[in-house]
Design an enzyme around this catalytic site. Sequence first.
Site, short mmCIF file in Angstrom:
data_model
loop_
_atom_site.label_atom_id
_atom_site.label_comp_id
_atom_site.label_asym_id
_atom_site.label_seq_id
_atom_site.Cartn_x
_atom_site.Cartn_y
_atom_site.Cartn_z
CE1 TYR A 146 -3.43 -2.61 0.74
CE2 TYR A 146 -4.70 -0.60 1.10
CZ TYR A 146 -4.78 -1.96 0.79
OH TYR A 146 -5.90 -2.75 0.58
CE LYS A 171 1.42 -17.27 -2.33
NZ LYS A 171 1.23 -18.65 -2.83
CG ASP A 177 -1.92 -19.82 -1.54
OD1 ASP A 177 -1.51 -20.17 -0.49
OD2 ASP A 177 -1.61 -20.70 -2.55
CG ASP A 226 -8.01 -4.65 1.22
OD1 ASP A 226 -8.91 -4.36 2.02
OD2 ASP A 226 -7.94 -4.81 0.03
CG ASP A 248 -13.37 -7.20 1.75
OD1 ASP A 248 -13.57 -6.54 2.72
OD2 ASP A 248 -13.99 -6.75 0.71
C1 IPM Z 1 -10.30 -1.51 3.67
C2 IPM Z 1 -10.62 -0.70 2.33
C3 IPM Z 1 -9.44 0.31 2.02
C4 IPM Z 1 -8.11 -0.67 1.97
C5 IPM Z 1 -9.83 1.02 0.70
C6 IPM Z 1 -11.08 1.79 0.89
C7 IPM Z 1 -8.47 2.02 0.56
O1 IPM Z 1 -10.95 -1.77 1.32
O2 IPM Z 1 -10.33 -0.62 4.69
O3 IPM Z 1 -10.20 -2.63 3.76
O4 IPM Z 1 -7.96 -1.29 0.99
O5 IPM Z 1 -7.63 -0.63 2.78
MG MG Z 2 -11.23 -3.83 2.09
#
Ligand code: IPM
Ligand code: MG
Length: 369
Positions: free
Chosen positions: A143, A194, A226, A250, A254
């Site tokens: 990032y 990884k 993975d 990240d 999710d």
């Molecule tokens: C998160 C989001 C952010 C990230 C974006 C909005 C920059 O997806 O907080 O998970 O990638 O960190």
């Molecule tokens: Mg995210």
Amino acid sequence: MAANKKLLMLPGDGIGPEVMNQVRVLIDWMDRRRHVSFDVTDGLVGGAAIDAHGTSLADNTLADAMAVDAVLLGAVGGPKWDGVARDIRPEAGLLKLRKEMDLFANLRPATVVPALAKSSSLKEELVSGLDILIVRELTGGVYFGEPRGIETLADGTRRAVDTQVYTDGEIERVCRIAFELAGKRSGKVHSAEKANVMETGVLWREVAGQVAKDFPDIEFHNILADNCAMQLVRWPKQFDVLVTDNLFGDILSDCAAMLTGSLGMLPSASLGAADSDGRRRAMYEPVHGSAPDIAGQDLANPLAMVQSFVMCLKYSFDMGEDADLIDQACKNVLDAGKRTSDIAEEGVGAISTTAMGEALVAELDSLAA
Ligand code: IPM
Ligand code: MG
């Protein structure tokens, strides 16, 4: 009552302001019923800040963020700002806040509320009782790594570069937080990287292993990222605390979030290093995004934002009792069948964002009676 708890609210874009409003409702309730006051400042971030100031994080907003005890953030981004320059786009403001405040440890709990176990896309028996904590490194890795950019070579070929980079210190501090938290939970840490293909993965595995030696009572496993994604959907209950880098965190968060039925349920806390008084810079935000498709329609689920405030009460203000009360209110309204459309079965009987806030207040009134 003296207002000494300084909060900066950055509602941001899309559904951010709507969900943040439900936290305001809770703050009013706490003022009325618990005699707890917060000194609340408001600010702009993301697209809202671009529209007002031409940049997604103005310097004075960053200064405010540095000065308060905790920042609450809604969400940033939306199609309206798709065309803006990369360095001022809505997400850049969020990343700058994380980086400048040095919020290196991002805690993303994924817990399944019993009332919602059926909302998961996985079979109920795989997720009921699930309680995972993802600790995502938040200020390093790809990032922020340099060099980065897109260049055009002499022959016209375009070439894009991102850099994944970690120092041992960056890995160590986030792993340490993961182990400390695991000590207060069921005592297991998985570290995902990884190491089979990446140098940063090799160093990550080495440092995580060293930190593990300082926590002999904690069960420790290395796992390839993975495989970790696969295991999260195969048998999620094998995980307790999962520590990983910025990009894998990240993605895996999710994935873990969806196990719980809805992204609209998940909070997060981003913490910096403790100062000599044990206080940390901190920002709390829901894991969900700005959901532009439903923004402004009073449809969004405010519970992830509310739960982020619950984490704020716990981690920044040491107000465990108030945090537990609000958490209980959330559970009770869900048990009573209140659902926003994201968690209502096929959207049937869904209530609005505002109605969910009102339901929480009614429930808090009866809990505190
Ligand atoms: C998160 C989001 C952010 C990230 C974006 C909005 C920059 O997806 O907080 O998970 O990638 O960190
Ligand atoms: Mg995210």
